[in-house]
Design a protein around this motif. Structure first.
Motif, mmCIF file in Angstrom:
data_model
loop_
_atom_site.group_PDB
_atom_site.id
_atom_site.type_symbol
_atom_site.label_atom_id
_atom_site.label_comp_id
_atom_site.label_asym_id
_atom_site.label_seq_id
_atom_site.Cartn_x
_atom_site.Cartn_y
_atom_site.Cartn_z
ATOM 1 N N ARG A 19 50.337 52.446 25.383
ATOM 2 C CA ARG A 19 51.297 53.170 26.220
ATOM 3 C C ARG A 19 51.161 52.768 27.688
ATOM 4 O O ARG A 19 52.166 52.650 28.405
ATOM 5 N N SER A 20 49.919 52.551 28.134
ATOM 6 C CA SER A 20 49.688 52.126 29.516
ATOM 7 C C SER A 20 50.291 50.759 29.788
ATOM 8 O O SER A 20 50.963 50.547 30.806
ATOM 9 N N VAL A 21 50.066 49.815 28.876
ATOM 10 C CA VAL A 21 50.626 48.469 29.033
ATOM 11 C C VAL A 21 52.149 48.522 28.971
ATOM 12 O O VAL A 21 52.848 47.886 29.778
ATOM 13 N N PHE A 22 52.682 49.268 28.023
ATOM 14 C CA PHE A 22 54.126 49.412 27.844
ATOM 15 C C PHE A 22 54.780 49.879 29.145
ATOM 16 O O PHE A 22 55.749 49.279 29.628
ATOM 17 N N LEU A 23 54.252 50.945 29.725
ATOM 18 C CA LEU A 23 54.858 51.524 30.925
ATOM 19 C C LEU A 23 54.642 50.642 32.152
ATOM 20 O O LEU A 23 55.575 50.431 32.942
ATOM 21 N N SER A 24 53.435 50.093 32.314
ATOM 22 C CA SER A 24 53.126 49.290 33.505
ATOM 23 C C SER A 24 54.006 48.051 33.591
ATOM 24 O O SER A 24 54.541 47.723 34.663
ATOM 25 N N ILE A 25 54.175 47.346 32.478
ATOM 26 C CA ILE A 25 54.991 46.126 32.491
ATOM 27 C C ILE A 25 56.469 46.473 32.627
ATOM 28 O O ILE A 25 57.221 45.795 33.336
ATOM 29 N N SER A 26 56.891 47.554 31.968
ATOM 30 C CA SER A 26 58.308 47.928 32.031
ATOM 31 C C SER A 26 58.733 48.291 33.445
ATOM 32 O O SER A 26 59.822 47.920 33.895
ATOM 33 N N VAL A 27 57.881 49.019 34.165
ATOM 34 C CA VAL A 27 58.219 49.445 35.523
ATOM 35 C C VAL A 27 58.433 48.241 36.441
ATOM 36 O O VAL A 27 59.274 48.273 37.343
ATOM 37 N N ILE A 28 57.694 47.177 36.200
ATOM 38 C CA ILE A 28 57.809 45.982 37.037
ATOM 39 C C ILE A 28 59.209 45.365 36.952
ATOM 40 O O ILE A 28 59.658 44.673 37.871
ATOM 41 N N ILE A 29 59.927 45.639 35.871
ATOM 42 C CA ILE A 29 61.221 45.015 35.634
ATOM 43 C C ILE A 29 62.340 45.677 36.442
ATOM 44 O O ILE A 29 63.419 45.103 36.611
ATOM 45 N N PRO A 31 63.241 46.066 39.604
ATOM 46 C CA PRO A 31 63.968 45.270 40.607
ATOM 47 C C PRO A 31 64.852 44.176 40.013
ATOM 48 O O PRO A 31 65.854 43.793 40.630
ATOM 49 N N SER A 32 64.504 43.685 38.838
ATOM 50 C CA SER A 32 65.346 42.660 38.207
ATOM 51 C C SER A 32 66.736 43.194 37.914
ATOM 52 O O SER A 32 67.698 42.426 37.837
ATOM 53 N N TYR A 230 65.272 47.730 33.140
ATOM 54 C CA TYR A 230 66.235 46.859 33.818
ATOM 55 C C TYR A 230 67.524 47.632 34.098
ATOM 56 O O TYR A 230 68.091 47.552 35.195
ATOM 57 N N ALA A 231 67.962 48.396 33.108
ATOM 58 C CA ALA A 231 69.179 49.196 33.287
ATOM 59 C C ALA A 231 68.985 50.276 34.350
ATOM 60 O O ALA A 231 69.909 50.562 35.119
ATOM 61 N N PHE A 232 67.781 50.855 34.425
ATOM 62 C CA PHE A 232 67.514 51.844 35.470
ATOM 63 C C PHE A 232 67.673 51.211 36.852
ATOM 64 O O PHE A 232 68.228 51.822 37.775
ATOM 65 N N GLY A 233 67.172 49.979 37.003
ATOM 66 C CA GLY A 233 67.350 49.268 38.265
ATOM 67 C C GLY A 233 68.807 49.008 38.564
ATOM 68 O O GLY A 233 69.262 49.141 39.711
#
Length: 534
Positions: A19-29, A31-32, A230-233
């Motif tokens: 869950r930590s990896v899932f959320l951390s990597i997803s949040v980075i997206i 700005p894309s 990505y859609a949130f961005g």
């Protein structure tokens, strides 16, 4: 011999570590979602007219004119001419048809009803310079093209994590420097590096998550994780643009959140799969033992004692030639290159066309962005139950059909046209999402990042020309939609030739790749095939 997925199965499938990896990597997206499409607002062209030679600097767009201006028809309405004025020294009370016009020698006056400023108004990118507007977006995608070309090989050689955070730093620094641009040329050069950093971080994050998470979590990560964030961005873009009408303040607001990602360096691990391919087994085991402790799992002894040596025997330097090393991977690569090219033309061509649609551009962009969240949920459900070939071909054929139907809709029914474009764009979004997942599953670990990088690099030819599809809609909307629709239908049919990867383990080496679908069926019933199987 045990596969990698079997070896790490002791970690469980959805613990605190995953869950930590899932959320951390997803949040980075996030700005894309707004970096590429920010040009929808940063480079939009407001209504404008010539500034009169004897006017003051405070002249407003609709203020009382000291001299008359020629008019032209735009959208069925008569407006002030955008690129010409009457030459001074003439009897302006005479018949306008006999008056001589000239270019806007003293600049332009822009409407501020929608924007305080854009890069168009900043550097007068109108009339003879109008081509520079869509070309600015093309420069971004040229950077994406270059980033796709080098990020895959850098990531396969130096690691996913290093490239991920290096690319974030690059796009952040370049975006901040854009605020100090003294010319359009300087802005474009910096925008090139923004594009290079954006795609490098996106691909590295995608591959890193796919390789860390188990098979049952990959589809959720690719859709509800990467694509949903990505859609949130994307959703944030029209909201922020609505309240911030100055391009510099908007760009600054979009850039500052990047600094919040610095602490994630200590939260996101390197890919253990990649470490194994480099022969760094101790580091891979250390990461997985940490994951086991975080998940509350006790594991004694070496983790990779039963894994086959093929993974670390591939630690020799890989090259792009490996993508055509066998007939199977060569055929897969050729088809994927074509499909990525068409998916990017469809997705970005329709996304950048938002200002040309009937209605308010902020509302249209918000609807376009919000619809993507629904699409990603549907893709997530589809990818869990449907074969990859069908899941890929279906959205492409659907999107292409919706765009082709526009040809038979009367131009007076703008609401119907807008609806078909939005629905067609949803299909393109689904296809663009699935092709990422499908490509990652098709390529083996030793060339996965490189293969996806090449596909992304080739697809950027489509993104480079996609602004001109939006530009074409301005002048001949039907032609643009017919071309995009036809290409997407063709891509959907070609996708049916690819191998099936649904519920199959990720290949680690080139020889472990699934065979082409047509090759599998060509061999069914073959005597030699039956003999070998028996």
């Amino acid at each position: 011999m045990d596969s990698y997925d079997e070896v790490i199965s002791f970690l469980g499938e959805w613990g605190p570590y995953q869950r930590s990896v899932f959320l951390s990597i997803s949040v980075i997206i996030i700005p894309s979602g707004y970096l590429a499409l920010s040009m929808v607002f940063l480079a939009d062209t407001p209504p404008h007219r010539c500034q009169l030679s004897n006017s003051s600097a405070a002249e407003t767009f609709l203020g009382n004119l000291s001299l008359p201006l020629p008019t032209e028809e735009v959208g069925g309405q008569q407006v002030y001419s955008r690129c010409s004025r009457y030459r001074a020294g003439q009897d302006l009370g005479s018949n306008g048809s006999t008056l001589v016009t000239e270019r806007c020698l003293d600049g332009w006056v822009y409407s501020t009803d929608r924007y305080v400023s854009t890069i168009i108004t900043q550097w007068d990118l109108v009339c003879d310079q109008k081509w520079k507007g869509p070309f600015t977006t093309s420069v971004f995608f040229l950077g994406v093209l270059f980033g796709s070309a080098i990020s895959g090989q850098l990531s396969d050689r130096y690691g996913r994590k290093v490239v991920l955070f290096g690319a974030i730093a690059l796009r952040t620094i370049a975006s901040l420097l854009q605020l100090a641009s003294q010319s359009w040329e300087m802005f474009c050069v910096l925008y090139f590096f923004v594009g290079m950093g954006e795609i490098s971080s996106y691909i590295a994050a995608f591959v890193l998550g796919i390789e860390i998470l188990s098979n049952s979590e990959r589809v959720a990560f690719s859709t509800l994780g990467i694509c949903m964030f990505y859609a949130f961005g994307y959703i944030l873009l029209p909201i922020l643009a609505y309240y911030i009408r100055d391009w510099k303040m908007l760009l600054l607001t979009l850039t500052m959140p990047e600094f919040l990602y610095i602490p994630l360096w200590w939260c996101i691990p390197e890919s253990p799969r990649w470490l194994l391919t480099q022969g760094r087994k101790e580091e891979a085991e250390a990461i997985l033992k940490y994951a086991a402790r975080k998940n509350g799992v006790s594991h004694v002894g070496p983790i990779f004692s039963t894994i086959h040596g093929d993974m670390d025997s591939s630690k020799h330097s890989q090259s792009y030639l490996d993508l055509i090393a066998t007939s199977n991977i060569r055929n897969v690569t050729i088809i994927l290159l074509w499909m990525w090219l068409i998916c990017t033309i469809g997705y970005y061509g329709l996304s950048l066309n938002t200002p040309n649609l009937h209605g308010d551009p902020y509302i249209n962009c918000l609807i376009s962005a919000a619809s993507e969240t629904l699409v990603y949920v549907m893709v997530w459900r589809l990818m869990r139950i449907s074969p990859r070939r069908i899941a890929t071909a279906g959205p492409l054929l659907f999107s292409g059909t919706m765009l082709l139907l526009i040809h038979w809709v009367p131009s007076t029914l703008q609401f119907v046209i807008t609806t078909l474009v939005m629905v067609g764009k949803s299909g393109a979004t689904a296809a663009f999402t699935i092709i990422y997942i499908y490509s990652l599953e098709l390529y083996p670990t030793v060339v996965r990042n490189m293969g996806v990088g090449v596909c992304s690099m080739t697809s950027r030819i489509g993104t480079i020309i996609s602004p001109y599809f939006a530009y074409m809609v301005e002048h001949s909307g039907i032609l643009a939609f017919i071309v995009m629709g036809s290409l997407m239908v063709m891509a959907g049919l070609v996708s049916l030739l690819l191998p099936e990867t649904h519920n199959k383990p990720l290949p680690e080496t080139i020889l472990q790749m699934q065979p082409m679908y047509c090759q599998v069926h060509a061999r069914v019933g073959s005597p030699t095939h039956s003999d070998r199987r028996d």
